[in-house]
Motif scaffolding. Structure first.
Motif, PDB file in Angstrom:
ATOM      1  N   GLN A   1       0.837  -1.203   0.000  1.00 18.16           N
ATOM      2  CA  GLN A   1       0.000   0.000   0.000  1.00 18.16           C
ATOM      3  C   GLN A   1       0.875   1.257   0.000  1.00 18.16           C
ATOM      4  O   GLN A   1       0.594   2.213  -0.724  1.00 18.16           O
ATOM      5  CB  GLN A   1      -0.925   0.008   1.213  1.00 18.16           C
ATOM      6  N   TYR A   2       1.933   1.268   0.768  1.00 13.20           N
ATOM      7  CA  TYR A   2       2.873   2.393   0.795  1.00 13.20           C
ATOM      8  C   TYR A   2       3.521   2.571  -0.574  1.00 13.20           C
ATOM      9  O   TYR A   2       3.598   3.686  -1.101  1.00 13.20           O
ATOM     10  CB  TYR A   2       3.924   2.156   1.880  1.00 13.20           C
ATOM     11  N   PHE A   3       3.979   1.471  -1.176  1.00 11.25           N
ATOM     12  CA  PHE A   3       4.570   1.546  -2.512  1.00 11.25           C
ATOM     13  C   PHE A   3       3.570   2.098  -3.522  1.00 11.25           C
ATOM     14  O   PHE A   3       3.918   2.916  -4.383  1.00 11.25           O
ATOM     15  CB  PHE A   3       5.059   0.174  -2.967  1.00 11.25           C
ATOM     16  N   ASP A   4       2.323   1.648  -3.436  1.00 12.31           N
ATOM     17  CA  ASP A   4       1.298   2.125  -4.365  1.00 12.31           C
ATOM     18  C   ASP A   4       1.059   3.631  -4.210  1.00 12.31           C
ATOM     19  O   ASP A   4       0.832   4.326  -5.204  1.00 12.31           O
ATOM     20  CB  ASP A   4      -0.010   1.353  -4.170  1.00 12.31           C
ATOM     21  N   GLN A   5       1.125   4.133  -2.993  1.00 19.20           N
ATOM     22  CA  GLN A   5       0.959   5.567  -2.766  1.00 19.20           C
ATOM     23  C   GLN A   5       2.105   6.342  -3.416  1.00 19.20           C
ATOM     24  O   GLN A   5       1.883   7.400  -4.025  1.00 19.20           O
ATOM     25  CB  GLN A   5       0.892   5.874  -1.269  1.00 19.20           C
ATOM     26  N   ILE A   6       3.315   5.828  -3.295  1.00 25.82           N
ATOM     27  CA  ILE A   6       4.465   6.485  -3.917  1.00 25.82           C
ATOM     28  C   ILE A   6       4.304   6.486  -5.436  1.00 25.82           C
ATOM     29  O   ILE A   6       4.479   7.523  -6.093  1.00 25.82           O
ATOM     30  CB  ILE A   6       5.784   5.804  -3.514  1.00 25.82           C
ATOM     31  N   LEU A   7       3.967   5.336  -6.002  1.00 23.30           N
ATOM     32  CA  LEU A   7       3.789   5.256  -7.460  1.00 23.30           C
ATOM     33  C   LEU A   7       2.712   6.226  -7.931  1.00 23.30           C
ATOM     34  O   LEU A   7       2.862   6.863  -8.983  1.00 23.30           O
ATOM     35  CB  LEU A   7       3.456   3.824  -7.876  1.00 23.30           C
ATOM     36  N   ALA A   8       1.633   6.367  -7.185  1.00 23.25           N
ATOM     37  CA  ALA A   8       0.564   7.300  -7.557  1.00 23.25           C
ATOM     38  C   ALA A   8       1.089   8.734  -7.570  1.00 23.25           C
ATOM     39  O   ALA A   8       0.772   9.509  -8.482  1.00 23.25           O
ATOM     40  CB  ALA A   8      -0.617   7.167  -6.603  1.00 23.25           C
ATOM     41  N   ARG A   9       1.915   9.096  -6.584  1.00 24.51           N
ATOM     42  CA  ARG A   9       2.477  10.451  -6.561  1.00 24.51           C
ATOM     43  C   ARG A   9       3.431  10.674  -7.744  1.00 24.51           C
ATOM     44  O   ARG A   9       3.434  11.734  -8.349  1.00 24.51           O
ATOM     45  CB  ARG A   9       3.201  10.708  -5.245  1.00 24.51           C
TER      46      ARG A   9
END
Length: 167
Positions: free
Chosen positions: A86-94
Motif C-alpha cells: 500500500q505504501y509503494f502504491d501511494q508512492i507510485l501514484a504520486r
C-alpha cells in the motif's frame, strides 16, 4: 519496440534494479540506459527508475517524466520503508502525477532499499531524546531490515516485472 531504461539512484539501490533489468531484456531493442537524459525520449517505451524522496521521485526524474507525452512509461523504484505494498502504491501514484496528458502508464514495481547510515544516526538521536517513544524503535528496526535490500528476490521480481511489461 525500442525502449529506454532511465534511472536516478541516490544510494545505488535503484541502479541495481536498472542494471538487473538491462541485463535481462532484449539488448537489440535497447536505445538508452542511464541517468535522466533527453536521448532516452527517442524510445517508444520508457522504464523510469527513481529513489523515493519525500514520498515521491526526485526532481531529475520528475522533470523527465513531464516530457513523456506519447510514450508508454513503466515506473520502478526503491524506498527505505518496504513492508507495505500500500505504501509503494501511494508512492507510485504520486510519481505518476508527473506524467503529462498523452503518456500511457504501463505499471510499476517497487521494493525496499537500504538507506544511508546518517538516517540511522538521526533515528538514534531522536530515540535518545525520547527513549519511551516506540516509533523511534520501529524506525531503527526498519533501517536494519532495509540494509539487506534490494536482495536477490527483489532483483528477480524486478526483472520478471520488466519482462512481463514488454511481453
Amino acid at each position: 519496440m525500442r525502449y529506454s531504461i532511465v534511472y536516478s539512484s541516490n544510494t545505488g539501490n535503484t541502479r541495481q534494479l536498472a542494471e538487473a533489468i538491462e541485463q535481462q531484456l532484449p539488448t537489440g531493442d535497447l536505445l538508452y540506459c542511464g541517468a535522466p537524459d533527453a536521448a532516452a525520449l527517442q524510445a517508444d517505451v520508457l522504464f523510469v527508475g527513481f529513489w523515493t524522496d519525500k514520498g515521491s521521485c526526485d526532481a531529475k526524474v520528475a522533470e523527465l517524466l513531464k516530457q513523456t507525452g506519447g510514450k508508454t512509461v513503466y515506473l520502478f523504484g526503491t524506498a527505505g520503508f518496504g513492508q507495505s505494498q500500500q505504501y509503494f502504491d501511494q508512492i507510485l501514484a504520486r510519481v505518476r502525477e508527473n506524467l503529462p496528458a498523452g503518456a500511457v502508464y504501463g505499471g510499476g514495481y517497487m521494493c525496499q532499499g537500504r538507506m544511508p547510515q546518517a538516517v540511522r544516526s538521526r533515528y538514534e538521536a531522536m530515540q535518545a531524546k525520547e527513549p519511551e517513544n516506540a516509533r523511534y524503535k520501529m524506525l531503527i528496526e526498519n533501517f536494519d531490515e532495509a540494509l539487506a535490500h534490494p536482495d536477490t528476490n527483489d532483483l528477480e521480481a524486478a526483472v520478471a516485472w520488466a519482462k512481463g511489461s514488454l511481453a
